[in-house]
Design a protein around this motif. Structure first.
Motif, PDB file in Angstrom:
ATOM      1  N   ASP A  78       0.819  -1.215   0.000  1.00 33.08           N
ATOM      2  CA  ASP A  78       0.000   0.000   0.000  1.00 33.08           C
ATOM      3  C   ASP A  78       0.854   1.268   0.000  1.00 33.08           C
ATOM      4  O   ASP A  78       0.351   2.358   0.263  1.00 33.08           O
ATOM      5  N   ILE A  80       3.000   2.297   2.100  1.00 33.90           N
ATOM      6  CA  ILE A  80       3.079   2.927   3.421  1.00 33.90           C
ATOM      7  C   ILE A  80       4.545   2.964   3.853  1.00 33.90           C
ATOM      8  O   ILE A  80       5.214   1.927   3.853  1.00 33.90           O
ATOM      9  N   GLU A 475      -2.867  -4.884   8.456  1.00 24.76           N
ATOM     10  CA  GLU A 475      -4.210  -4.507   8.011  1.00 24.76           C
ATOM     11  C   GLU A 475      -4.993  -3.832   9.123  1.00 24.76           C
ATOM     12  O   GLU A 475      -5.779  -2.906   8.860  1.00 24.76           O
ATOM     13  N   LEU A 478      -3.732  -0.274   9.182  1.00 21.95           N
ATOM     14  CA  LEU A 478      -4.247   0.476   8.038  1.00 21.95           C
ATOM     15  C   LEU A 478      -5.720   0.829   8.222  1.00 21.95           C
ATOM     16  O   LEU A 478      -6.161   1.931   7.891  1.00 21.95           O
ATOM     17  N   LYS A 479      -6.484  -0.108   8.763  1.00 19.38           N
ATOM     18  CA  LYS A 479      -7.912   0.146   8.994  1.00 19.38           C
ATOM     19  C   LYS A 479      -8.113   1.264  10.009  1.00 19.38           C
ATOM     20  O   LYS A 479      -8.930   2.172   9.804  1.00 19.38           O
ATOM     21  N   ASP A 480      -7.371   1.212  11.108  1.00 19.26           N
ATOM     22  CA  ASP A 480      -7.496   2.246  12.134  1.00 19.26           C
ATOM     23  C   ASP A 480      -7.119   3.619  11.583  1.00 19.26           C
ATOM     24  O   ASP A 480      -7.784   4.621  11.882  1.00 19.26           O
ATOM     25  N   ARG A 481      -6.065   3.669  10.786  1.00 18.20           N
ATOM     26  CA  ARG A 481      -5.627   4.952  10.252  1.00 18.20           C
ATOM     27  C   ARG A 481      -6.609   5.484   9.213  1.00 18.20           C
ATOM     28  O   ARG A 481      -6.812   6.690   9.086  1.00 18.20           O
ATOM     29  N   ALA A 482      -7.213   4.585   8.446  1.00 19.07           N
ATOM     30  CA  ALA A 482      -8.229   5.018   7.483  1.00 19.07           C
ATOM     31  C   ALA A 482      -9.421   5.612   8.205  1.00 19.07           C
ATOM     32  O   ALA A 482      -9.977   6.645   7.802  1.00 19.07           O
ATOM     33  N   LEU A 483      -9.850   4.965   9.299  1.00 16.68           N
ATOM     34  CA  LEU A 483     -10.982   5.474  10.078  1.00 16.68           C
ATOM     35  C   LEU A 483     -10.639   6.809  10.727  1.00 16.68           C
ATOM     36  O   LEU A 483     -11.465   7.722  10.789  1.00 16.68           O
ATOM     37  N   ALA A 485      -8.550   8.994   9.594  1.00 14.93           N
ATOM     38  CA  ALA A 485      -8.516  10.025   8.558  1.00 14.93           C
ATOM     39  C   ALA A 485      -9.934  10.500   8.222  1.00 14.93           C
ATOM     40  O   ALA A 485     -10.174  11.685   7.991  1.00 14.93           O
ATOM     41  N   VAL A 486     -10.887   9.556   8.196  1.00 15.36           N
ATOM     42  CA  VAL A 486     -12.273   9.930   7.931  1.00 15.36           C
ATOM     43  C   VAL A 486     -12.818  10.787   9.059  1.00 15.36           C
ATOM     44  O   VAL A 486     -13.497  11.789   8.847  1.00 15.36           O
TER      45      VAL A 486
END
Length: 486
Positions: A78, A80, A475, A478-483, A485-486
């Motif tokens: 990804d 990163i 993963e 990545l999921k925590d960081r995506a959330l 960011a939202v």
């Protein structure tokens, strides 16, 4: 050896992940008596001041074993930015290989099963040049050898083995039924099923004491370093299924070819060896990922999170009091001793695993490695690998080697074994975590926001479990960081 970052890393530019001090890939010295088989990277840096400034990067992965490499691989997919810190002089963790007198020596008894599902996704089997074992085993019992064979791959051998003393005809029928049972279930079902110790599963399934003692104890005891068969039945079923679908094998260049292949696919200079992490320092507000302190005194701040991919005792030390769900009492790790000998010739030609079904002696299993992988030894020489279960603390390597030679002289004859030359002995104190029931083989890698743990102690104590665990930790981050960011 230390490293230094001279700038804070912009997350939008992964190519700026690392500084540019001189780096070189150590070439192997083929004339040396002993050398280490692994990807080795050295990084020089200026001498640190008494109070080194805190530097920043995207993700810090601590530990370059299979789990850490799998986590780094997932992050890299990804784009990163990350750094991978390894305390030792090479990647692989417990999956390492050395070369002694032209012989390839894996550190401990290690066999790779080709049907591991995660490994099939992440590894290039063709490049590994996997060499296969015979699908079965030869069991030493009552002064002779008796074959246990996979009937789908070696039907004539399996038919001839029906009358041998390694279990009854009913036992061999039950093995077939066990194969059907595990093949009918998904890996997720197997790893979360009701569990008992392996020994209880075998007894309730109707297996006789003869096949339990003469085959299952040395075979699965050698896989899990647990002759008492106290390991969870979940792992028995998972390994049984993988063996039904694939082969036992070894890479032509040694078991370390597996982590080396993963490391070679990572960005140049992203792995720092001889970089021991001594503490993980948490932000008091708990709103930011922690920083990592190295033995050198260097401090590295993670902007996205830290993935801890070290052995269970070290993970407990670095994250003292933060890993929830620890079982009361101290679980003892599974330990093993592996001895290597050189010989002028092997008494057999087959690439078969030999098991000690006699119920006595210290040898659990052994094989002639050059029968499986000819490149494990120089031309005209045979490499002998012998495995014991336990630590054998207080016993010298010389005494252990002498006892192994004496014991195997009964197997193959003193005129054959007496000429073997002892090459090296490996004592593996932490070969595997104890995974006796109760277990959770699909633990959540998240410890708290910005901190994730992976390794075979978080999933199954297998090559595949380590790879799965590393991917899942990346993963989760990545999921925590995506959330966030939202």
């Amino acid at each position: 050896m230390t490293f230094s970052f001279s700038f804070s890393l912009p997350l939008s530019k992964p190519s700026l992940l690392l500084p540019s001090p001189s780096r070189e890939l150590h070439r192997h010295n083929h004339r040396a008596r002993f050398r280490t088989r692994t990807v080795q990277i050295s990084v020089d840096s200026p001498v640190l001041s008494d109070s080194p400034p805190e530097k920043s990067t995207g993700v810090v992965v601590v530990g370059a074993g299979l789990a850490g490499l799998a986590a780094a691989t997932r992050l890299h997919s990804d784009n990163i930015p990350f750094v991978l810190l390894e305390a030792s002089d090479g990647v692989g963790g417990r999956v390492r290989t050395d070369v002694v007198d032209g012989f390839i020596l894996d550190r401990g008894f290690q066999i790779f099963i080709t049907a591991y599902p995660e490994a099939q996704k992440i590894l290039d089997y063709k490049a590994l040049d996997l060499q296969k074992f015979y699908s079965g085993a030869s069991v030493y019992y009552n002064g002779g050898f008796h074959t246990v064979a996979d009937p789908l791959r070696h039907f004539p051998d399996a038919l001839r083995s029906l009358a041998n003393p390694i279990g009854s005809v009913l036992d061999k029928l039950l093995i077939g039924l066990t194969r059907l049972r595990v093949l009918s279930r998904s890996d997720e079902e197997i790893l979360s099923a009701n569990e008992v110790p392996i020994i209880d599963l075998l007894k309730t399934s109707g297996f006789s004491e003869s096949i339990v003692d003469r085959f299952f104890r040395p075979f699965f005891g050698g896989i899990f370093f647990d002759r008492e068969l106290e390991t969870t039945s979940r792992l028995f079923d998972f390994i049984f299924k993988c063996l039904a679908l694939g082969d036992n094998a070894l890479p032509a260049k040694g078991i370390s070819a597996i982590p080396e292949q993963l490391a070679a696919k990572l960005p140049s200079g992203s792995i720092f060896l001889n970089s021991k992490v001594v503490s993980i320092d948490f932000d008091n507000s708990k709103s930011n990922p922690p920083s990592v302190r190295l033995q050198s005194g260097e401090v590295l701040k993670s902007e996205l999170g830290v993935i801890v991919a070290v052995e269970e005792p070290e993970a407990d030390k670095l994250l003292a009091g933060k890993i929830a769900g620890r079982r009361p009492g101290k679980r003892r790790p599974r330990s093993t001793v592996c001895l290597y000998f050189s010989a002028d010739r092997a008494p057999v030609r087959e690439p078969v695993l030999f098991l000690n079904g006699s119920g006595s002696g210290i040898v659990n299993n052994m094989f002639f490695a050059t029968n499986v992988v000819p490149s494990y030894g120089p031309p005209g020489k045979t490499l002998v690998s012998v495995s014991l279960i336990g630590t054998y603390e207080g016993v010298s390597d010389e005494d252990l080697a002498s006892e192994v030679v004496r014991e195997l002289s009964d197997w193959f004859g003193s005129s054959t074994v007496g000429s073997w030359k002892h090459l090296r002995t490996y004592h593996i104190g932490f070969a595997q975590p104890d995974q006796s029931p109760p277990t959770d083989l699909m633990k959540n890698p998240k410890i708290e926001l910005g901190v994730y743990v992976c390794g075979d102690h978080r999933n199954s104590a297998t090559f595949d479990g380590a790879l799965v665990s590393g991917r899942r930790a990346a993963e989760a981050l990545l999921k925590d960081r995506a959330l966030a960011a939202v």
